[in-house]
Design a protein around this motif. Structure first.
Motif, PDB file in Angstrom:
ATOM      1  N   ILE A   1      -2.469   2.125  -4.592  1.00  0.00           N
ATOM      2  CA  ILE A   1      -2.279   3.485  -4.093  1.00  0.00           C
ATOM      3  C   ILE A   1      -3.531   3.892  -3.338  1.00  0.00           C
ATOM      4  O   ILE A   1      -4.638   3.790  -3.855  1.00  0.00           O
ATOM      5  N   SER A   2      -3.338   4.285  -2.118  1.00  0.00           N
ATOM      6  CA  SER A   2      -4.479   4.686  -1.304  1.00  0.00           C
ATOM      7  C   SER A   2      -4.409   6.179  -1.060  1.00  0.00           C
ATOM      8  O   SER A   2      -3.424   6.693  -0.550  1.00  0.00           O
ATOM      9  N   LEU A   3      -5.442   6.864  -1.444  1.00  0.00           N
ATOM     10  CA  LEU A   3      -5.467   8.326  -1.335  1.00  0.00           C
ATOM     11  C   LEU A   3      -6.527   8.744  -0.340  1.00  0.00           C
ATOM     12  O   LEU A   3      -7.685   8.364  -0.465  1.00  0.00           O
ATOM     13  N   GLN A   4      -6.089   9.490   0.657  1.00  0.00           N
ATOM     14  CA  GLN A   4      -7.043  10.011   1.636  1.00  0.00           C
ATOM     15  C   GLN A   4      -6.897  11.512   1.728  1.00  0.00           C
ATOM     16  O   GLN A   4      -5.790  12.031   1.664  1.00  0.00           O
ATOM     17  N   ASN A   5      -8.012  12.177   1.869  1.00  0.00           N
ATOM     18  CA  ASN A   5      -7.936  13.629   1.944  1.00  0.00           C
ATOM     19  C   ASN A   5      -8.773  14.157   3.091  1.00  0.00           C
ATOM     20  O   ASN A   5      -9.760  13.545   3.484  1.00  0.00           O
ATOM     21  N   ASP A   6      -8.363  15.297   3.578  1.00  0.00           N
ATOM     22  CA  ASP A   6      -9.135  15.979   4.604  1.00  0.00           C
ATOM     23  C   ASP A   6     -10.280  16.723   3.932  1.00  0.00           C
ATOM     24  O   ASP A   6     -10.198  17.079   2.758  1.00  0.00           O
ATOM     25  N   ARG A   7     -11.344  16.945   4.694  1.00  0.00           N
ATOM     26  CA  ARG A   7     -12.489  17.653   4.132  1.00  0.00           C
ATOM     27  C   ARG A   7     -12.150  19.108   3.815  1.00  0.00           C
ATOM     28  O   ARG A   7     -12.834  19.759   3.038  1.00  0.00           O
ATOM     29  N   GLY A   8     -11.099  19.600   4.401  1.00  0.00           N
ATOM     30  CA  GLY A   8     -10.764  21.013   4.218  1.00  0.00           C
ATOM     31  C   GLY A   8      -9.822  21.279   3.056  1.00  0.00           C
ATOM     32  O   GLY A   8      -9.608  22.422   2.680  1.00  0.00           O
ATOM     33  N   SER A   9      -9.247  20.224   2.462  1.00  0.00           N
ATOM     34  CA  SER A   9      -8.329  20.456   1.354  1.00  0.00           C
ATOM     35  C   SER A   9      -9.103  20.930   0.128  1.00  0.00           C
ATOM     36  O   SER A   9     -10.273  20.626  -0.025  1.00  0.00           O
ATOM     37  N   THR A  10      -8.423  21.662  -0.739  1.00  0.00           N
ATOM     38  CA  THR A  10      -9.135  22.211  -1.893  1.00  0.00           C
ATOM     39  C   THR A  10      -9.173  21.205  -3.041  1.00  0.00           C
ATOM     40  O   THR A  10      -8.341  20.305  -3.131  1.00  0.00           O
ATOM     41  N   TYR A  11     -10.137  21.420  -3.883  1.00  0.00           N
ATOM     42  CA  TYR A  11     -10.330  20.551  -5.047  1.00  0.00           C
ATOM     43  C   TYR A  11      -9.124  20.623  -5.970  1.00  0.00           C
ATOM     44  O   TYR A  11      -8.702  19.617  -6.531  1.00  0.00           O
TER      45      TYR A  11
ATOM     46  N   VAL B   1       0.839  -1.203   0.000  1.00  0.00           N
ATOM     47  CA  VAL B   1       0.000   0.000   0.000  1.00  0.00           C
ATOM     48  C   VAL B   1       0.873   1.252   0.000  1.00  0.00           C
ATOM     49  O   VAL B   1       1.837   1.354   0.749  1.00  0.00           O
ATOM     50  N   PHE B   2       0.511   2.155  -0.869  1.00  0.00           N
ATOM     51  CA  PHE B   2       1.204   3.438  -1.002  1.00  0.00           C
ATOM     52  C   PHE B   2       0.236   4.494  -0.497  1.00  0.00           C
ATOM     53  O   PHE B   2      -0.697   4.868  -1.183  1.00  0.00           O
ATOM     54  N   THR B   3       0.424   4.906   0.740  1.00  0.00           N
ATOM     55  CA  THR B   3      -0.552   5.833   1.309  1.00  0.00           C
ATOM     56  C   THR B   3      -0.189   7.273   0.998  1.00  0.00           C
ATOM     57  O   THR B   3       0.947   7.693   1.184  1.00  0.00           O
ATOM     58  N   VAL B   4      -1.169   7.970   0.505  1.00  0.00           N
ATOM     59  CA  VAL B   4      -1.021   9.397   0.221  1.00  0.00           C
ATOM     60  C   VAL B   4      -2.076  10.124   1.035  1.00  0.00           C
ATOM     61  O   VAL B   4      -3.264   9.860   0.895  1.00  0.00           O
ATOM     62  N   LEU B   5      -1.628  10.999   1.915  1.00  0.00           N
ATOM     63  CA  LEU B   5      -2.565  11.770   2.724  1.00  0.00           C
ATOM     64  C   LEU B   5      -2.465  13.238   2.348  1.00  0.00           C
ATOM     65  O   LEU B   5      -1.366  13.758   2.149  1.00  0.00           O
ATOM     66  N   LEU B   6      -3.612  13.869   2.275  1.00  0.00           N
ATOM     67  CA  LEU B   6      -3.667  15.289   1.912  1.00  0.00           C
ATOM     68  C   LEU B   6      -4.392  16.012   3.043  1.00  0.00           C
ATOM     69  O   LEU B   6      -5.530  15.679   3.348  1.00  0.00           O
TER      70      LEU B   6
END
Lengths: 152, 190
Positions: free
Chosen positions: B121-131, B60-65
């Motif tokens: 690839i696993s991508l997770q984002n915060d609700r506050g990050s921009t589009y 797993v390649f975790t990408v957090l934003l």
């Protein structure tokens, strides 16, 4: 008043223009077929983000749109990003119904190929998008496309 | 029999009418086709906790934003510019490293037996990050896959991926399947 003289005395030959309408009609039909007249009136301001790896969305009839952005008339509707479906504002809860409706309007064979294009403003926060994505999952509309302009 | 000549119809105004219509459609046409990044959403599963097989950490390649549009990739701060090369390295795993995804030998058309990576690839984002930031990340990940496919097409078929036949593209897609998982949103308590 001057009269048109019928016979020409060694003048230029008249050009036969009888095929001109045919050519023009051909062009006309091309544009008639290529035109897509059904465009919604935008209620929200959208400045698409840029990306380099974009692909074209084939077959417009299979695509449904979800617009997200700040309302154009922000005095009336505030400056918070809103969702627009068809011609009017909507909430996340309306998306499921909207998708079902769009799906009803399609041919049976085309329904699995239905794509939902999310057209969102670059500054919209991901929370809204995430909610939309969840609603789309609930509606079983899994093929989506994040709308973006091709970066130059 | 005496032939009566039919009077010719004056068709000169036909061109004018056609031109008028033509100009109308020219003006009214919008040729722009919509472009975007195509993705598949995962279907909703009622109880994923029990039946989902656990995925190994190395696969797993975790990408957090986060809400400041900053990236945390595999536990390290990273700039968006460097994401592409890092993702490529993860997907291809050229050195067969222990920390990068394992490979399984798969029978692929044109290639014979080929070790195919199991990486996700696993991508997770915060609700506050921009589009915009989110799409940039998506774009870089897509670019990583596209570049790998392009390189493989160049080395194997000696032509660009876009010029490959459908079967050849399919074979390349088997070797580099696009696996970008957009994780379930988590409910953050405020």
């Amino acid at each position: 008043m001057a009269k048109f003289r019928k016979e020409r005395k060694g003048g230029q030959q008249k050009l036969n223009t009888s095929s001109l309408p045919d050519i023009v009609f051909m062009l006309l039909f091309f544009f008639m077929v290529a035109t897509s007249m059904k465009e919604v009136t935008m209620q929200v301001k959208i400045k698409s983000p840029e990306a380099t790896e974009v692909t074209k969305l084939e077959q417009k009839s299979l695509v449904s749109y979800v617009y997200v952005g700040v309302p154009l008339s922000s005095k009336k509707y505030g400056s918070e990003p809103r969702i627009q479906l068809n011609d009017s504002f909507a909430t996340v809860d309306d998306i499921e119904n909207y998708i079902l409706q769009e799906r009803e309007g399609m041919k049976e064979a085309d329904r699995p190929k239905m794509t939902v294009s999310i057209k969102a403003d670059a500054d919209v926060q991901m929370g809204t998008i995430t909610d939309i994505k969840q609603a789309l999952r609930k509606a079983q509309a899994l093929k989506i496309s994040y709308s973006a302009r091709k970066a130059q | 029999m005496a032939k009566k000549e039919t009077p010719e119809l004056n068709a000169s105004s036909l061109a004018d009418i056609a031109f008028l219509l033509l100009i109308f459609f020219l003006v009214a046409t919008t040729m722009s086709t919509d472009t975007g990044l195509a993705r598949m959403l995962p279907p909703i599963m009622p109880n994923t906790e029990d039946d989902a097989p656990p995925i190994k950490e190395r696969n797993v390649f975790t990408v957090l934003l986060n809400f400041k549009n900053q990236l945390l990739v595999e536990g390290e701060w990273l700039d968006v510019k460097d994401l592409r090369s890092k993702a490529k390295e993860f997907i291809a795993n050229p050195g067969n490293l222990e920390t990068l995804p394992e490979k399984t030998d798969t029978e692929v058309e044109f290639f014979g037996t080929y070790p195919v990576s199991k990486g996700v690839i696993s991508l997770q984002n915060d609700r506050g990050s921009t589009y915009q930031a989110y799409l940039e990340v998506q774009n870089e990940l897509q670019a990583a896959y596209n570049e790998l496919r392009e390189e493989l097409a160049k080395s194997k078929f000696r032509k660009s991926y876009d010029d490959c036949s459908e079967d050849e593209q399919k074979a390349i897609k088997v070797i580099y399947p696009q696996r970008i998982s957009e994780a379930e949103p988590k409910n953050y308590k405020k």
